[in-house]
Design a protein around this motif. Structure first.
Motif, short mmCIF file in Angstrom:
data_model
loop_
_atom_site.label_atom_id
_atom_site.label_comp_id
_atom_site.label_asym_id
_atom_site.label_seq_id
_atom_site.Cartn_x
_atom_site.Cartn_y
_atom_site.Cartn_z
N ARG A 327 0.74 -1.05 0.20
CA ARG A 327 0.01 -0.13 -0.07
C ARG A 327 0.85 1.11 -0.02
O ARG A 327 0.29 2.33 0.05
N ILE A 328 2.12 1.06 0.01
CA ILE A 328 3.13 2.24 0.08
C ILE A 328 3.50 2.47 -1.36
O ILE A 328 3.73 3.60 -1.70
N TRP A 329 3.63 1.49 -2.22
CA TRP A 329 4.27 1.90 -3.59
C TRP A 329 3.58 2.52 -4.37
O TRP A 329 2.08 2.21 -4.09
N ARG A 330 4.04 3.39 -5.11
CA ARG A 330 3.35 4.15 -6.20
C ARG A 330 4.30 3.62 -7.65
O ARG A 330 5.43 3.63 -7.49
N PRO A 331 3.55 3.58 -8.50
CA PRO A 331 4.22 3.25 -9.95
C PRO A 331 5.11 4.12 -10.35
O PRO A 331 5.21 5.51 -10.30
N GLY A 332 6.62 3.83 -10.98
CA GLY A 332 7.33 4.60 -11.13
C GLY A 332 7.43 4.72 -12.65
O GLY A 332 6.72 4.27 -13.52
N PRO A 333 8.51 5.56 -13.42
CA PRO A 333 8.36 5.87 -14.79
C PRO A 333 8.79 4.92 -15.68
O PRO A 333 9.62 3.93 -15.32
N LEU A 334 8.08 4.70 -16.95
CA LEU A 334 8.34 3.77 -17.93
C LEU A 334 9.34 4.19 -18.65
O LEU A 334 9.57 5.48 -18.94
N SER A 335 10.48 3.40 -18.94
CA SER A 335 11.62 3.87 -19.63
C SER A 335 11.26 3.91 -21.28
O SER A 335 10.08 3.23 -21.70
N VAL A 336 12.04 4.22 -22.25
CA VAL A 336 11.96 4.14 -23.46
C VAL A 336 11.75 2.92 -24.00
O VAL A 336 11.18 2.66 -24.88
N LYS A 337 12.40 2.14 -23.06
CA LYS A 337 12.51 0.56 -23.73
C LYS A 337 11.03 -0.08 -23.36
O LYS A 337 10.67 -1.27 -23.78
N GLU A 338 10.04 0.54 -22.82
CA GLU A 338 8.93 0.21 -22.25
C GLU A 338 7.72 0.77 -23.04
O GLU A 338 6.44 1.02 -22.50
N LEU A 339 8.01 1.29 -24.26
CA LEU A 339 6.89 1.77 -24.95
C LEU A 339 5.75 1.08 -25.24
O LEU A 339 4.42 1.50 -25.26
N CYS A 340 5.81 -0.25 -25.38
CA CYS A 340 4.77 -1.07 -25.67
C CYS A 340 3.79 -1.14 -24.69
O CYS A 340 2.63 -1.37 -24.71
N LEU A 341 4.21 -1.00 -23.27
CA LEU A 341 3.57 -0.85 -22.32
C LEU A 341 2.72 0.23 -22.06
O LEU A 341 1.49 0.40 -21.96
N ALA A 342 3.29 1.27 -22.40
CA ALA A 342 2.51 2.61 -22.55
C ALA A 342 1.49 2.35 -23.48
O ALA A 342 0.32 2.89 -23.07
N ARG A 343 1.85 1.94 -24.54
CA ARG A 343 0.63 1.68 -25.66
C ARG A 343 -0.61 0.88 -25.31
O ARG A 343 -1.48 1.11 -25.37
N PHE A 344 -0.06 -0.25 -24.63
CA PHE A 344 -1.30 -1.02 -24.09
C PHE A 344 -1.78 -0.51 -22.94
O PHE A 344 -3.29 -0.54 -23.02
N HIS A 345 -1.38 0.50 -22.32
CA HIS A 345 -2.22 0.94 -21.20
C HIS A 345 -2.95 2.11 -21.64
O HIS A 345 -4.12 2.46 -21.18
N ARG A 346 -2.64 2.58 -22.71
CA ARG A 346 -3.49 3.82 -23.49
C ARG A 346 -4.48 3.13 -24.02
O ARG A 346 -5.88 3.64 -24.00
N HIS A 347 -4.42 1.89 -24.50
CA HIS A 347 -5.52 1.32 -24.92
C HIS A 347 -6.53 0.98 -24.12
O HIS A 347 -7.79 1.20 -24.30
#
Ligand code: FES
Ligand SMILES: [Fe+2]
Length: 354
Positions: A327-347
């Motif tokens: 319950r303490i953790w907050r998500p950290g920055p996605l790297s440029v190597k994680e572009l596909c994750l950002a794309r999926f999360h946008r979807h």
């Protein structure tokens, strides 16, 4: 106290606005899973079989697709079809197991269906006034055959999938994915959220960590890159160290995950049979050209590699799922190597209406 749907959707928006991964609640909360099941998963197209599954007419297999019992059947005409596996009479499951038959017979009152789903026989029903046999067939589901995958959609309102995948077809033009045959499967009960698996599958950044003694040597994290494309999919490229090692990794939103090593045309399909927010059954299908499938020792060696790598990924996904309980953790920055994750999360955000 658990979050409201509005609060959960605000978390998705915030992660997109700030360039971070998704909040823990998106992987953990039953309320988030309920939203995503209705708005992302049920309306989606999902792979349930490869083209070469069930080769003989009459072969059939039950599949649980998001809690919906379906039946995949090879017809007399050679076509692979999908039906609801729920009997139109009183709702018994028609076929509980894989098998081969000329007709599909519900065990409860022995209504019998042809391989095209039409009702062929219903004992004693001719005595029933107004009984209309033509209206009592198995419910046929929407399917599409794409690159050798049989895709099924449970929602009539979802647009056809093939036109939207045309740009991905272009990228796959020389890969020969459609002709690959299945050379083996591995099955795992996976006690983590399905999106943890997607996030893991769609980046090679973790090769330098979890796979440092395996994939990092052949497909180092440094050379990988995600590709922006126009359509419901993400593409990750990994050139690899040796010529012919080029690895193409792709996700067709939401659940179809596959990769292919382009030189030897060896591929894997990660089929996720999603059961709940924190569990799914993973079936890894290994795919290869027919000549490789016949080469002595090759399938066993390839399956061994796939299993070894997946055991490393199990450790990764279990580690993340444990961390997501914080319950303490907050998500950290996605790297440029994680572009596909950002794309999926946008979807996801778009489909969820976030
Ligand atoms: S429920 Fe299937 S025949 Fe009655
Ligand atoms: Fe991995």
């Amino acid at each position: 106290m658990s979050a409201s749907p509005e609060q959960l959707l605000a978390l998705v928006r915030r992660s997109l606005d700030t360039g971070t991964g998704l909040a823990a609640e998106c992987y953990r909360e039953p309320a988030f899973f309920a939203l995503e099941r209705e708005r992302v998963l049920r309306p989606g197209w999902h792979a349930v079989a490869r083209w070469d599954a069930l080769p003989e007419a009459g072969e059939h297999m039950p599949v649980d697709l998001l809690g919906e019992p379906i039946l995949v059947v090879r017809g007399e005409d050679g076509t692979l079809r999908a039906f609801s596996n729920v009997c139109p009479h009183r709702g018994h499951i028609v076929a509980g197991d894989r098998g081969r038959a000329k007709t599909l017979v519900c065990p409860y009152h022995r209504w019998a269906f042809g391989l095209d789903g039409a009702l062929r026989a219903a004992p004693l029903m001719d005595e029933t006034p107004g009984f209309d046999r033509a209206r009592c067939g198995l419910t046929k589901l929407r399917t599409a055959l794409w690159q050798g995958f049989l895709l099924v959609c449970l929602d009539d309102a979802t647009p056809d999938v093939l036109p939207s995948l045309a740009p991905l077809d272009e990228r796959l033009a020389d890969a020969g994915l459609a002709e690959l045959v299945e050379i083996g499967t591995l099955e795992f009960d996976s006690a983590w959220n399905w999106k943890v698996m997607v996030d893991n599958f769609m980046e090679s950044y973790h090769h330098l960590g979890i796979h440092v003694d395996s994939l990092q040597k052949t497909h180092p994290a440094k050379g990988t890159y995600g590709v922006e494309g126009d359509g419901p999919f993400a593409i990750l490229e990994n050139p690899g160290v040796e010529e012919g090692d080029h690895l193409l990794v792709a996700q067709v939103f939401p659940t179809l995950l596959f990769s292919i090593v382009e030189g030897i045309r060896f591929g894997v399909w990660y089929e996720m049979q999603i059961e709940g927010p924190d569990r799914f059954r993973l079936v890894i299908h290994a795919l290869a050209p027919p000549e490789l499938a016949r080469a002595e020792g090759a399938p066993a060696a390839l399956m061994g590699q796939v299993e070894k790598i997946h055991h490393e990924d199990i450790a990764a996904c279990e580690g993340v799922q444990r961390g997501l309980a914080s319950r303490i953790w907050r998500p950290g920055p996605l790297s440029v190597k994680e572009l596909c994750l950002a794309r999926f999360h946008r979807h996801l955000a778009q489909r969820l209406g976030a």
